[in-house]
Design an enzyme around this catalytic site. Structure first.
Site, PDB file in Angstrom:
ATOM      1  N   GLY A 119      48.721  50.531  78.867  1.00 31.28           N
ATOM      2  CA  GLY A 119      49.137  49.519  79.833  1.00 31.28           C
ATOM      3  C   GLY A 119      49.078  48.110  79.259  1.00 31.28           C
ATOM      4  N   GLY A 128      49.515  45.399  81.248  1.00 35.66           N
ATOM      5  CA  GLY A 128      49.315  44.479  82.366  1.00 35.66           C
ATOM      6  C   GLY A 128      48.070  43.647  82.129  1.00 35.66           C
ATOM      7  CG  PHE A 129      46.799  40.746  85.014  1.00 39.24           C
ATOM      8  CD1 PHE A 129      46.817  39.469  84.489  1.00 39.24           C
ATOM      9  CD2 PHE A 129      47.645  41.045  86.064  1.00 39.24           C
ATOM     10  CE1 PHE A 129      47.664  38.498  85.003  1.00 39.24           C
ATOM     11  CE2 PHE A 129      48.488  40.076  86.590  1.00 39.24           C
ATOM     12  CZ  PHE A 129      48.505  38.807  86.056  1.00 39.24           C
ATOM     13  N   GLY A 130      44.824  44.199  82.829  1.00 40.95           N
ATOM     14  CA  GLY A 130      43.677  44.897  82.252  1.00 40.95           C
ATOM     15  C   GLY A 130      43.889  45.184  80.773  1.00 40.95           C
ATOM     16  CB  VAL A 135      50.480  57.277  78.684  1.00 40.65           C
ATOM     17  CG1 VAL A 135      49.396  58.348  78.659  1.00 40.65           C
ATOM     18  CG2 VAL A 135      50.317  56.311  77.517  1.00 40.65           C
ATOM     19  CD  GLU A 137      52.116  34.955  97.509  1.00 37.90           C
ATOM     20  OE1 GLU A 137      51.087  34.308  97.326  1.00 37.90           O
ATOM     21  OE2 GLU A 137      52.491  35.858  96.727  1.00 37.90           O
ATOM     22  CB  ALA A 152      45.292  39.222  88.587  1.00 33.78           C
ATOM     23  CD  GLN A 153      40.213  36.223  87.407  1.00 34.66           C
ATOM     24  OE1 GLN A 153      39.243  36.648  86.783  1.00 34.66           O
ATOM     25  NE2 GLN A 153      41.088  35.425  86.847  1.00 34.66           N
TER      26      GLN A 153
HETATM   27  C1  LIG Z   1      54.078  41.591  94.016  1.00 33.65           C
HETATM   28  C2  LIG Z   1      52.617  41.487  93.644  1.00 33.65           C
HETATM   29  C3  LIG Z   1      51.953  40.299  93.868  1.00 33.65           C
HETATM   30  C4  LIG Z   1      50.613  40.182  93.525  1.00 33.65           C
HETATM   31  N1  LIG Z   1      49.970  38.990  93.735  1.00 33.65           N
HETATM   32  C5  LIG Z   1      48.691  38.846  93.335  1.00 33.65           C
HETATM   33  C6  LIG Z   1      48.028  37.595  93.449  1.00 33.65           C
HETATM   34  O1  LIG Z   1      48.596  36.625  93.940  1.00 33.65           O
HETATM   35  N2  LIG Z   1      46.754  37.497  92.989  1.00 33.65           N
HETATM   36  C7  LIG Z   1      46.100  38.567  92.436  1.00 33.65           C
HETATM   37  O2  LIG Z   1      44.963  38.430  91.996  1.00 33.65           O
HETATM   38  N3  LIG Z   1      46.697  39.762  92.318  1.00 33.65           N
HETATM   39  C8  LIG Z   1      47.975  39.931  92.747  1.00 33.65           C
HETATM   40  N4  LIG Z   1      48.591  41.141  92.624  1.00 33.65           N
HETATM   41  C9  LIG Z   1      47.828  42.278  92.088  1.00 33.65           C
HETATM   42  C10 LIG Z   1      47.714  42.205  90.585  1.00 33.65           C
HETATM   43  O3  LIG Z   1      48.961  41.938  90.012  1.00 33.65           O
HETATM   44  C11 LIG Z   1      47.135  43.512  90.088  1.00 33.65           C
HETATM   45  O4  LIG Z   1      45.864  43.671  90.672  1.00 33.65           O
HETATM   46  C12 LIG Z   1      47.026  43.550  88.580  1.00 33.65           C
HETATM   47  O5  LIG Z   1      48.292  43.451  87.997  1.00 33.65           O
HETATM   48  C13 LIG Z   1      46.326  44.824  88.118  1.00 33.65           C
HETATM   49  O6  LIG Z   1      46.287  44.843  86.728  1.00 33.65           O
HETATM   50  P1  LIG Z   1      46.318  46.232  85.966  1.00 33.65           P
HETATM   51  O7  LIG Z   1      46.190  45.918  84.522  1.00 33.65           O
HETATM   52  O8  LIG Z   1      45.372  47.168  86.574  1.00 33.65           O
HETATM   53  O9  LIG Z   1      47.743  46.811  86.278  1.00 33.65           O
HETATM   54  P2  LIG Z   1      49.187  46.180  85.961  1.00 33.65           P
HETATM   55  O10 LIG Z   1      49.123  44.717  85.789  1.00 33.65           O
HETATM   56  O11 LIG Z   1      50.063  46.750  87.011  1.00 33.65           O
HETATM   57  O12 LIG Z   1      49.536  46.814  84.579  1.00 33.65           O
HETATM   58  C14 LIG Z   1      49.751  48.184  84.402  1.00 33.65           C
HETATM   59  C15 LIG Z   1      50.473  48.364  83.103  1.00 33.65           C
HETATM   60  O13 LIG Z   1      50.499  49.711  82.756  1.00 33.65           O
HETATM   61  C16 LIG Z   1      51.811  50.096  82.400  1.00 33.65           C
HETATM   62  N5  LIG Z   1      51.894  51.515  82.695  1.00 33.65           N
HETATM   63  C17 LIG Z   1      51.830  52.118  83.886  1.00 33.65           C
HETATM   64  N6  LIG Z   1      51.889  53.442  83.742  1.00 33.65           N
HETATM   65  C18 LIG Z   1      52.001  53.671  82.416  1.00 33.65           C
HETATM   66  C19 LIG Z   1      52.112  54.847  81.628  1.00 33.65           C
HETATM   67  N7  LIG Z   1      52.102  56.072  82.158  1.00 33.65           N
HETATM   68  N8  LIG Z   1      52.238  54.705  80.286  1.00 33.65           N
HETATM   69  C20 LIG Z   1      52.242  53.469  79.724  1.00 33.65           C
HETATM   70  N9  LIG Z   1      52.129  52.344  80.421  1.00 33.65           N
HETATM   71  C21 LIG Z   1      52.006  52.449  81.743  1.00 33.65           C
HETATM   72  C22 LIG Z   1      52.694  49.211  83.246  1.00 33.65           C
HETATM   73  O14 LIG Z   1      53.986  49.117  82.709  1.00 33.65           O
HETATM   74  C23 LIG Z   1      51.920  47.914  83.146  1.00 33.65           C
HETATM   75  O15 LIG Z   1      52.211  47.240  81.956  1.00 33.65           O
HETATM   76  C24 LIG Z   1      49.931  41.283  92.961  1.00 33.65           C
HETATM   77  C25 LIG Z   1      50.620  42.477  92.742  1.00 33.65           C
HETATM   78  C26 LIG Z   1      51.955  42.573  93.089  1.00 33.65           C
HETATM   79  C27 LIG Z   1      52.683  43.861  92.848  1.00 33.65           C
END
Ligand SMILES: Cc1cc2nc3c(=O)[nH]c(=O)nc-3n(C[C@H](O)[C@H](O)[C@H](O)COP(=O)(O)OP(=O)(O)OC[C@H]3O[C@@H](n4cnc5c(N)ncnc54)[C@H](O)[C@@H]3O)c2cc1C
Length: 467
Positions: free
Chosen positions: A18, A20-22, A86, A181, A330-331
């Site tokens: 992934g 994303g943020f994590g 994955v 929003e 996100a945090q």
């Molecule tokens: C529209 C929206 C608005 C939001 N607004 C806010 C906000 O204002 N403030 C806030 O704090 N949070 C907000 N959030 C929540 C925040 O974005 C999430 O909590 C955060 O992104 C979680 O991070 P993560 O790394 O767990 O997952 P993500 O950031 O979702 O990252 C997951 C990653 O894994 C990848 N992935 C998924 N499955 C697979 C796989 N099988 N194989 C390979 N890669 C894979 C994805 O492509 C992505 O890159 C919002 C979410 C959304 C959808």
């Protein structure tokens, strides 16, 4: 053909799932560690999800909120970025299998950080997705942008008043921060940006409805802020309908059941689903192998140090893990990703790891319209202009890269100080592409990164079998 994670010597191999943020913040925290990091993402970008609604409503371009992961990590010599979805994780064999365009790759790991996030949940009604797209990806935001701007275009052509009303009715399902929003921005788009652009229709007459089964908007916020947000939404022309449960969605509208059991229909061409999340299916897969519990939203229970039971070498962070009812924000993902990376670095260095992840809650914010937001932070709860400025600053801070921050500020000035929206392009492919992909069938579904499912057995050339 199958390839594998190259081992560059004796250094421990850290695989991160992934971008994303994590995942991204975990990879960056390992910059100085003597490890080889492989970051596998099913997209080539790092998506800043909190600003997706601004792409959907024409304020920002997709590039501004989704910089290439490869570029972000280009100066981190110990990190390699790999495109792929994955599809399997084998905890016993310590391998991760990813696939893209029919190419299956098996990656061996010594340490694994899984941060695959969450997708949209339709609470068992996946058929709603065809008519009410969610907002989780760039594809979603571009499709929604095409649908929103397209609805005004079709209304300009229509002659039947009922049809015009249907086209100029926008329903957002889910009154959490994303829904609030989104509804606020559609209302401002109709009333500020588009007001002089059409000749036959009056865009300011568009109906924007925000509905939720919950009894208040912004349920996670204290009542005072929910009420402020509700009032502000009404002032900008958003109709808020609470205690309203969606029972059906079709091409022409949406059916809702009110608290008194009465069902009614809202004719609306554009429906947006901003309610509910479902964690990555990788959570279930890890649960089956480790015995860790997986809840109804697909989140996997982790140990206090974010590892899986019996697997100190596997950490799960962000939206797909469940620990102490931490929110999916996100945090939590950023701090969790960094914590997991520090644990990996400590283990590699032979140092003791921290036994518990402690989340530092910096508060929550939601923006409603230009100049108005609500913030619940550091024991202060306030709304209005100051909250909005704070929202802008915080969202800029966490955007990656100077270029993106700079152009975001320019576009915000265009939209919030002026009336313009610079990103109004919507193509036919953006609007219909998702349905076309789905028609390609389940083989394509498993590899949304593109291409048919790899039908041959993956050849494991990680060296594991011969080791
Ligand atoms: C529209 C929206 C608005 C939001 N607004 C806010 C906000 O204002 N403030 C806030 O704090 N949070 C907000 N959030 C929540 C925040 O974005 C999430 O909590 C955060 O992104 C979680 O991070 P993560 O790394 O767990 O997952 P993500 O950031 O979702 O990252 C997951 C990653 O894994 C990848 N992935 C998924 N499955 C697979 C796989 N099988 N194989 C390979 N890669 C894979 C994805 O492509 C992505 O890159 C919002 C979410 C959304 C959808």
């Amino acid at each position: 053909m199958t390839t594998a994670t190259p081992s560059t010597g004796q250094r421990p191999r850290v695989v991160i799932v992934g971008s994303g943020f994590g995942g991204l913040f975990a990879a960056q925290r390992l910059k100085k560690a003597p490890v080889d990091v492989t970051l596998i993402g099913k997209t080539t970008h790092h998506l800043f999800q909190p600003l997706l609604y601004q792409v959907a409503t024409g304020i920002l371009s997709e590039g501004e909120i989704a910089p290439p992961t490869r570029e972000i990590l280009k100066n981190q010599d110990n990190a390699r970025v790999v495109l792929g979805e994955v599809t399997d994780i084998d905890l016993a064999a310590k391998t991760v299998t990813s696939t893209v365009l029919g190419r299956t790759t098996v990656h061996a790991y010594d340490e694994l950080i899984v941060a695959a996030g969450a997708g949209q949940s339709y609470f068992g009604n996946d058929q709603f997705a065809e008519f009410a797209p969610g907002m989780k990806s760039i594809d979603d935001a571009l499709e929604l942008r095409g649908r929103i701007f397209g609805a005004f275009e079709l209304a300009e052509l229509a002659t039947d008043p009922a049809e015009i009303d249907r086209l100029l009715t926008f329903v957002v399902v889910g009154a959490g921060p994303t829904g609030v929003e989104m509804a606020g921005q559609i209302a401002e788009l109709a009333r500020r940006t588009l007001r002089h652009d059409f000749r036959r229709i009056d865009p300011t007459s568009a109906r924007v409805i925000l509905l939720d089964a919950a009894p208040k908007v912004l349920p996670p916020f204290v009542d005072k802020l929910s009420q402020k947000a509700h009032k502000q939404l009404n002032e900008i022309g958003v109709e808020v309908q609470l205690g309203a449960m969606v029972t059906n969605v079709d091409a022409d509208g949406i059916v809702v059941k009110d608290g008194d059991g009465h069902e009614r229909r809202i004719n609306a061409a554009t429906k947006i689903w901003a309610a509910g999340v479902q964690a990555s299916p990788l959570g279930k897969l890890l649960g089956e192998q480790s015995g860790a519990e997986v809840d109804r939203a697909g989140r996997i229970s982790v140990q206090p140090d974010l590892s899986l039971p019996g697997h100190p070498e596997v950490h799960v962070v962000g939206d797909m893990m469940s620990l102490n009812r931490l929110p999916g924000v996100a945090q939590v993902a950023i701090q969790g990703g960094r914590f997991a990376a520090e644990a990996v670095a400590a283990r590699v260095a032979g140092r003791p790891t921290k036994p518990e992840f402690h989340y530092f809650d910096k508060g929550s914010m939601a923006t409603i319209s230009r100049f108005h937001a609500v913030a619940d932070t550091w024991k202060f709860q306030f709304g209005g202009f100051i909250a909005w400025v704070l929202w802008l600053v915080v969202h800029l801070m966490y955007q990656v890269g100077f270029k993106n921050r700079f152009s975001t500020v320019v576009h915000w000035a265009v939209s919030f100080l002026g009336r313009g929206r610079s990103q109004r392009v919507g193509t036919q492919q953006q609007v219909y592409g998702r349905l076309a992909l789905e028609h390609l069938g389940p083989d394509f579904e498993v590899s949304k990164t593109g291409g048919k499912r790899h039908t041959g057995e993956p050849v494991d050339v990680t060296g594991r079998e011969s080791a």
